[in-house]
Motif scaffolding. Sequence first.
Motif, PDB file in Angstrom:
ATOM      1  N   PRO A   9       0.813  -1.211   0.000  1.00 50.42           N
ATOM      2  CA  PRO A   9       0.000   0.000   0.000  1.00 50.42           C
ATOM      3  C   PRO A   9       0.849   1.264   0.000  1.00 50.42           C
ATOM      4  N   LEU A  10       0.336   2.293  -0.643  1.00 50.82           N
ATOM      5  CA  LEU A  10       0.990   3.593  -0.574  1.00 50.82           C
ATOM      6  C   LEU A  10       0.660   4.220   0.773  1.00 50.82           C
ATOM      7  N   PHE A  41       2.764  12.702 -12.463  1.00 50.61           N
ATOM      8  CA  PHE A  41       2.602  12.024 -11.183  1.00 50.61           C
ATOM      9  C   PHE A  41       3.281  12.903 -10.147  1.00 50.61           C
ATOM     10  N   ARG A  42       2.555  13.333  -9.131  1.00 43.80           N
ATOM     11  CA  ARG A  42       3.128  14.215  -8.123  1.00 43.80           C
ATOM     12  C   ARG A  42       3.111  13.542  -6.757  1.00 43.80           C
ATOM     13  N   ASN A  43       4.286  13.439  -6.149  1.00 38.06           N
ATOM     14  CA  ASN A  43       4.439  12.875  -4.818  1.00 38.06           C
ATOM     15  C   ASN A  43       3.964  13.911  -3.804  1.00 38.06           C
ATOM     16  N   MET A  44       2.891  13.593  -3.083  1.00 39.86           N
ATOM     17  CA  MET A  44       2.318  14.535  -2.123  1.00 39.86           C
ATOM     18  C   MET A  44       2.860  14.348  -0.709  1.00 39.86           C
ATOM     19  N   GLY A  45       3.787  13.412  -0.519  1.00 45.27           N
ATOM     20  CA  GLY A  45       4.284  13.133   0.821  1.00 45.27           C
ATOM     21  C   GLY A  45       5.709  13.594   1.030  1.00 45.27           C
ATOM     22  N   GLN A  46       6.209  13.312   2.222  1.00 44.48           N
ATOM     23  CA  GLN A  46       7.567  13.679   2.597  1.00 44.48           C
ATOM     24  C   GLN A  46       8.597  12.673   2.077  1.00 44.48           C
ATOM     25  N   GLY A  47       8.236  11.412   2.020  1.00 50.92           N
ATOM     26  CA  GLY A  47       9.170  10.361   1.625  1.00 50.92           C
ATOM     27  C   GLY A  47       9.083  10.039   0.149  1.00 50.92           C
ATOM     28  N   PRO A  48       9.852   9.024  -0.279  1.00 54.59           N
ATOM     29  CA  PRO A  48       9.841   8.640  -1.694  1.00 54.59           C
ATOM     30  C   PRO A  48       8.507   8.000  -2.091  1.00 54.59           C
ATOM     31  N   ALA A  49       8.176   8.092  -3.360  1.00 54.47           N
ATOM     32  CA  ALA A  49       6.978   7.456  -3.914  1.00 54.47           C
ATOM     33  C   ALA A  49       7.424   6.490  -5.003  1.00 54.47           C
ATOM     34  N   ARG A  50       6.598   5.507  -5.279  1.00 54.38           N
ATOM     35  CA  ARG A  50       6.894   4.537  -6.335  1.00 54.38           C
ATOM     36  C   ARG A  50       5.710   4.436  -7.267  1.00 54.38           C
ATOM     37  N   HIS A  51       6.008   4.244  -8.540  1.00 56.27           N
ATOM     38  CA  HIS A  51       4.969   3.880  -9.494  1.00 56.27           C
ATOM     39  C   HIS A  51       5.609   3.039 -10.583  1.00 56.27           C
ATOM     40  N   LEU A  52       4.811   2.248 -11.223  1.00 52.06           N
ATOM     41  CA  LEU A  52       5.273   1.359 -12.280  1.00 52.06           C
ATOM     42  C   LEU A  52       4.688   1.854 -13.597  1.00 52.06           C
ATOM     43  N   ALA A  53       5.543   2.081 -14.571  1.00 53.04           N
ATOM     44  CA  ALA A  53       5.093   2.522 -15.892  1.00 53.04           C
ATOM     45  C   ALA A  53       5.484   1.461 -16.919  1.00 53.04           C
TER      46      ALA A  53
END
Length: 90
Positions: A9-10, A41-53
């Motif tokens: 989960p994100l 895609f915009r990371n709205m948090g403080q830490g790193p985000a992941r996505h798969l393209a």
Amino acid sequence: MGRCPSPRPLPRPDTLTVGEEVGRATAGTGVFLPAGVPHAFRNMGQGPARHLALATTPWLTAMLAALDATQRDGYAALVARYDTTLLGEG
């Protein structure tokens, strides 16, 4: 935007823009982007985000559409027309 299985989960929602549409991307969000559609895609948090393209070529898109319209016993012949081999049970 749709739903896809997600291995983890994100921790927070992120913002996803496709063309003029803006949405929230949470765990399991899936998006189909036709060629040439602006997206972000915009990371709205403080830490790193992941996505798969994943990107496909026009012939792969055509093959996948044809597979969707083909009975299972016709898969091997269909993919052979695209110079592709099914692995496993297919």
